[in-house]
Design a protein around this motif. Structure first.
Motif, PDB file in Angstrom:
ATOM      1  N   LEU A   1     -44.337  64.209  18.551  1.00 58.04           N
ATOM      2  CA  LEU A   1     -44.643  63.012  19.333  1.00 58.04           C
ATOM      3  C   LEU A   1     -46.035  63.095  19.943  1.00 58.04           C
ATOM      4  O   LEU A   1     -46.772  62.092  19.986  1.00 58.04           O
ATOM      5  CB  LEU A   1     -43.598  62.824  20.439  1.00 58.04           C
TER       6      LEU A   1
ATOM      7  N   GLU B   1     -49.133  60.482  19.284  1.00 52.94           N
ATOM      8  CA  GLU B   1     -49.789  59.815  20.417  1.00 52.94           C
ATOM      9  C   GLU B   1     -51.238  60.281  20.572  1.00 52.94           C
ATOM     10  O   GLU B   1     -51.980  59.731  21.377  1.00 52.94           O
ATOM     11  CB  GLU B   1     -49.000  60.095  21.699  1.00 52.94           C
TER      12      GLU B   1
ATOM     13  N   LEU C   1     -45.212  55.845  24.076  1.00 50.64           N
ATOM     14  CA  LEU C   1     -44.342  57.006  24.268  1.00 50.64           C
ATOM     15  C   LEU C   1     -43.557  56.884  25.565  1.00 50.64           C
ATOM     16  O   LEU C   1     -44.106  56.524  26.607  1.00 50.64           O
ATOM     17  CB  LEU C   1     -45.190  58.288  24.306  1.00 50.64           C
TER      18      LEU C   1
ATOM     19  N   GLU D   1     -41.695  59.464  27.838  1.00 53.87           N
ATOM     20  CA  GLU D   1     -41.517  60.903  28.013  1.00 53.87           C
ATOM     21  C   GLU D   1     -40.105  61.227  28.493  1.00 53.87           C
ATOM     22  O   GLU D   1     -39.427  60.391  29.108  1.00 53.87           O
ATOM     23  CB  GLU D   1     -42.528  61.437  29.025  1.00 53.87           C
TER      24      GLU D   1
ATOM     25  N   LEU E   1     -42.000  55.767  20.555  1.00 54.86           N
ATOM     26  CA  LEU E   1     -41.562  57.155  20.567  1.00 54.86           C
ATOM     27  C   LEU E   1     -40.708  57.380  21.802  1.00 54.86           C
ATOM     28  O   LEU E   1     -41.142  57.114  22.928  1.00 54.86           O
ATOM     29  CB  LEU E   1     -42.777  58.094  20.605  1.00 54.86           C
TER      30      LEU E   1
ATOM     31  N   ASP F   1     -38.409  60.258  23.787  1.00 54.01           N
ATOM     32  CA  ASP F   1     -38.025  61.669  23.902  1.00 54.01           C
ATOM     33  C   ASP F   1     -36.736  61.750  24.707  1.00 54.01           C
ATOM     34  O   ASP F   1     -36.745  61.672  25.933  1.00 54.01           O
ATOM     35  CB  ASP F   1     -39.142  62.458  24.584  1.00 54.01           C
TER      36      ASP F   1
END
Length: 606
Positions: A397, A401, A432, A434, A513, A515
């Motif tokens: 990821l 990014e 993204l 996180e 993305l 996580d």
């Protein structure tokens, strides 16, 4: 040669050669600094006229006459000097504030663009200290040292010339006292910059330690670690104290040396000059004028020494500021050449893959993480990335990014080599969420619209609904305009995660993305978010690091990573038949309940 002699030589040489480093900060403010220095110099020159007028007043008074015009002129000179000095000082202070602003803006711009490897190594509190305390010290040294050195040097030269004109013999006696004081001051100046640098470094360490503890204050108290953190911060505070005491000891030598020069010179002039007035060798007016010039010599000389001391402090702070400017920033570069390995295609699509990894190698320092990784993501669909801890999932990821660039191989985004695109272009296509789901100080609306501050109310309502935030907005006292606290401390972990997802969705990226997006959600919200991801994946690509079986099963395709390589690709049913590693990951344990997921050992997670 003694240590004191070497230190004095070091100051006389190094101070002069390094002062231009400070004065280069004056670029763009030349007119203001010149005007302020000119006014200060004019005030100095006006002050040099005062002893001559005093001499004339005394000489005329001794004849029995009253020179009222001389008294008026003397008062006018005093008032003029005070007014000119005040205006010059104001201009200088205003200019120094402008220099401080420019330096802080440059430093902030550099800090915001530091390479991620630098951010991983540096302590945030220390960087904040450099942008705050160190820049203030540099500001003081750059502007005031320049003006003080120029004006006081000319003031000293003028006073010396007039003293020689009045009485050369008395001047030699004064010069002896001043020379002794000057030698002492130059000797101690050598250690001032070192002590100031040590003090500033200790203050930076203390700030970093305090930021570390306060940012995790709940963990600190839950672990009953307050005493340890207090001791950690206190240790750096004591280091700063010791460095400050060394600096104070050096500074304390300067003031007595200057007092010695002043008092010694005055006593010598009064003693020798008084005897010469008594025997008629010189007049009382000459003695008073010479005595005034002694103070006019010593005071500018004192200011000159103080300016050199301030410059030494500023040079120490400038070294720390310049260290930041040498830290590498993010930059765009052309893609590297080299052969690539075949790409593992997830599904046959006619459209250009949104992301391709071709024989990508990457490591942190000497620790390799990805070892020839190759895969392609379709422009639409939900793809899960699974594997043991350390397999390289989060690194994938971060490379997409473009927080990092691959050591070898090639990454393509939307069919173009990533290195041929600016990072801004890349991050327009990719967003993204996180795992920590950071929330910034401000309102709920500020956080949701952080990537798209111009978002309309309809867009905000849409994303609030998509991220399952309607209930939270309804519950908060001011709705979307409610303050969420520093780092979102007024919100639960699940709420922070949903806000981060809303923030990313509002930007409508081509690739999202995630996580571990469901790690802090309850079962109802997890089910709702899974439905949202299914809907989102019909319009764009989703790449999700998944640890929960429910999230993995919801994916259209699954990539299994093992030691930095693709071990298998397929649907859940396909991988159960074809991938032994995938079956081992599943057999590590049942899918945990949402609230107990954090307690699972990392090695049992997908």
């Amino acid at each position: 040669m003694t240590e004191e002699s070497r230190s004095a030589d070091q100051v006389s040489g190094e101070s002069l050669t390094r002062l231009p480093q400070l004065w280069r900060l004056l670029r763009g403010h030349g007119r203001q600094v010149f005007a302020a220095t000119l006014l200060t110099l004019l005030g100095t020159l006006v002050g040099l006229v005062q002893p001559v007028l005093v001499k004339k007043v005394i000489d005329v008074a001794q004849t029995g006459a009253v020179a009222s015009w001389l008294v008026v002129a003397l008062l006018a000179v005093f008032v003029t000097q005070a007014a000119v000095d005040a205006v010059g000082r104001f201009l200088l202070d205003r200019t120094s504030e402008g220099i401080l602003l420019g330096l802080r803006l440059r430093l902030t711009s550099h800090l915001m663009r530091l390479h991620m490897r630098v951010c991983d190594r540096q302590r945030i509190g220390d960087l904040i200290s450099r942008a705050n305390t160190d820049t203030s010290m540099v500001r003081e040294a750059a502007t005031h040292s320049f003006s003080d050195i120029v004006t006081n040097s000319l003031g000293v030269a003028g006073a010396v010339c007039l003293m020689v004109w009045l009485d050369p013999q008395l001047f030699l006696l004064v010069l002896a006292a001043v020379a002794i004081a000057g030698a002492i001051v130059l000797t101690v100046l050598a250690g001032i910059r070192r002590a100031a640098n040590e003090a500033q470094t200790s203050v930076g360490d203390m700030t970093a330690a305090l930021e570390r503890a306060l940012s995790a204050i709940r963990t600190v108290r839950a672990c009953q670690a307050e005493r340890r953190e207090i001791e950690r911060v206190g240790s750096h505070a004591r280091d700063a104290y010791r460095a400050g005491v060394r600096l104070a000891r050096l500074d304390s030598t300067v003031a007595p040396a200057i007092e010695f020069a002043v008092n010694g010179s005055v006593l010598v002039v009064l003693l020798i000059g008084g005897l010469r007035v008594a025997d008629g060798t010189t007049s009382l007016g000459d003695l008073v004028a010479f005595l005034l010039y002694v103070t006019y010599l010593v005071m500018p000389l004192s200011s000159l020494f103080n300016a050199l001391s301030t410059a030494q402090r500023g040079l120490g702070a400038l070294d720390r500021v310049n260290e930041v400017f040498t830290m590498p920033r993010e930059h765009d570069r052309a893609p590297r050449g080299g052969q690539v390995s075949p790409v593992v295609s997830l599904q046959r699509v006619r459209e250009t893959p949104v992301v391709e990894f071709r024989d990508v190698w990457f490591g942190y320092g000497d620790r390799p993480v990805l070892k020839g990784l190759s895969f392609a993501l379709p422009s639409r669909g939900h793809v899960a990335l699974v594997g043991r801890s350390g397999a390289g999932k989060s690194t994938v990821l971060e490379l997409i990014e473009r927080f990092y660039d691959p050591d070898r191989g090639q990454i393509k985004i939307d069919g173009r080599p990533a290195g041929s695109m600016t990072r801004a272009d890349t991050r327009t296509l990719v967003n993204l969420v996180e795992q920590q789901a950071p929330v910034l100080h401000g309102t709920l609306r500020d956080n949701i619209t952080y990537a798209v501050p111009e978002a309309t109310e309809d867009e905000v309502r849409w994303v609030v609904n998509e991220a399952c935030l309607k209930e939270l907005v309804a519950r908060l006292p001011a709705g979307l305009d409610t303050e969420v606290g520093d780092h979102g401390t007024l919100l639960s972990g699940g709420e922070r995660q949903r806000i981060a997802i809303a923030r990313a969705l509002l930007a409508r990226p081509a690739l999202l993305l995630l996580d571990e997006p469901t790690s802090q959600l309850d079962m109802l919200n997890e089910r709702a978010l899974t439905e949202t991801m299914r809907e989102v994946s019909t319009h764009r690509a989703l790449l999700v690091i998944a640890h929960r079986m429910s999230t993995v099963r919801a994916a259209d395709q699954i990539i299994v990573l093992d030691e930095g390589r693709v071990e298998a690709v397929g649907s859940h049913e396909d991988l159960l038949r074809t991938s032994a590693l995938y079956r081992r990951l599943l057999s590590a344990g049942p899918d945990p309940e949402p609230d107990t997921l954090a307690g699972k050992a990392e090695t049992t997670r997908l």
